[in-house]
Write a protein that holds these residues in place. Structure first.
Motif, PDB file in Angstrom:
ATOM      1  N   ASP A  29       0.831  -1.202   0.000  1.00  0.00           N
ATOM      2  CA  ASP A  29       0.000   0.000   0.000  1.00  0.00           C
ATOM      3  C   ASP A  29       0.865   1.252   0.000  1.00  0.00           C
ATOM      4  O   ASP A  29       0.504   2.262  -0.595  1.00  0.00           O
ATOM      5  N   GLU A  30       2.008   1.154   0.690  1.00  0.00           N
ATOM      6  CA  GLU A  30       2.929   2.291   0.760  1.00  0.00           C
ATOM      7  C   GLU A  30       4.361   1.769   0.790  1.00  0.00           C
ATOM      8  O   GLU A  30       4.659   0.807   1.494  1.00  0.00           O
ATOM      9  N   VAL A  31       5.220   2.405   0.009  1.00  0.00           N
ATOM     10  CA  VAL A  31       6.651   2.115   0.023  1.00  0.00           C
ATOM     11  C   VAL A  31       7.346   3.389   0.462  1.00  0.00           C
ATOM     12  O   VAL A  31       7.183   4.442  -0.161  1.00  0.00           O
ATOM     13  N   ILE A  32       8.109   3.273   1.536  1.00  0.00           N
ATOM     14  CA  ILE A  32       8.842   4.429   2.045  1.00  0.00           C
ATOM     15  C   ILE A  32      10.321   4.231   1.740  1.00  0.00           C
ATOM     16  O   ILE A  32      10.991   3.385   2.345  1.00  0.00           O
ATOM     17  N   VAL A  33      10.801   4.978   0.762  1.00  0.00           N
ATOM     18  CA  VAL A  33      12.214   4.942   0.414  1.00  0.00           C
ATOM     19  C   VAL A  33      12.935   5.734   1.501  1.00  0.00           C
ATOM     20  O   VAL A  33      12.622   6.912   1.734  1.00  0.00           O
ATOM     21  N   THR A  34      13.850   5.072   2.176  1.00  0.00           N
ATOM     22  CA  THR A  34      14.488   5.665   3.347  1.00  0.00           C
ATOM     23  C   THR A  34      15.973   5.858   3.102  1.00  0.00           C
ATOM     24  O   THR A  34      16.722   4.887   2.975  1.00  0.00           O
TER      25      THR A  34
END
Length: 158
Positions: A29-34
Motif C-alpha cells: 500500500d505504501e513504500v517508504i524509500v528511506t
C-alpha cells in the motif's frame, strides 16, 4: 495497511533502485524509500539532494514517499509502521551481506520481514558507485540513472 521500507544510501538513485521501487509499489500500500544516514560512508550528494532526486524519479508513484532516517534500520522501520524491509540482490556477494543484515534485523525485531528483490539482468552489475565513476570520467550515464536526474548528476561532476 501494508507498509514497506526500502532503505539505502541512494547516492544517487539508479535505474536498478527505481526498478525495485516500482516493483515494490505494486505489492504494498505504501513504500517508504528511506535514505539512511551512515556517518562512515562518504557520499557525493547530501541528504536533501538525494531526497529531491528520488522524489523527482518517483513522482508518478502515488504510494511512494521518501524520508531520511538514522540509527538502526529495523528501529526506524518500526517507527514508520513498516512490516517489511525491501532489499535488492544483484549477485551472490550481495546475498551473503544481505543475509547477515536480515538475520540481525530478525533478531532485533521478528515482526519485520526482509524481502529480497532480485535485480533484473540489465541492472545486475549496476551500483551508485559505478554510475558515479562513469560520470566522474565524463561518460554517458543515461543507461544507468533515471533520465529525470541525468543532467543534475552530470553537473555535480563538472
Amino acid at each position: 495497511m501494508k507498509i514497506a521500507c526500502y532503505p539505502g544510501s541512494f547516492d544517487p538513485i539508479t535505474n536498478g533502485h527505481l526498478d525495485i521501487i516500482k516493483r515494490a509499489s505494486k505489492m504494498f500500500d505504501e513504500v517508504i524509500v528511506t535514505i539512511m544516514v551512515n556517518p562512515k560512508k562518504k557520499v557525493t550528494f547530501d541528504q536533501q539532494e538525494r531526497k529531491e532526486m528520488i522524489e523527482k524519479c518517483t513522482k508518478d508513484l502515488p504510494n511512494v514517499k521518501v524520508v531520511v532516517g538514522e540509527g538502526l534500520t529495523v528501529d526506524f522501520a518500526t517507527k514508520l509502521n513498516a512490516t517489511a524491509l525491501i532489499r535488492g540482490i544483484r549477485a551472490v556477494a550481495d546475498y551473503e551481506y544481505e543475509l547477515q543484515q536480515a538475520t540481525a534485523n530478525m533478531m532485533l525485531n521478528d515482526h519485520i520481514e526482509t524481502l529480497f528483490f532480485v535485480a533484473r539482468p540489465e541492472f545486475s552489475f549496476l551500483s551508485s558507485s559505478v554510475a558515479k565513476e562513469i560520470a566522474f570520467n565524463g561518460g554517458d550515464i543515461s543507461k544507468f540513472i533515471p533520465e529525470a536526474i541525468n543532467d543534475y548528476v552530470m553537473k555535480k561532476f563538472k
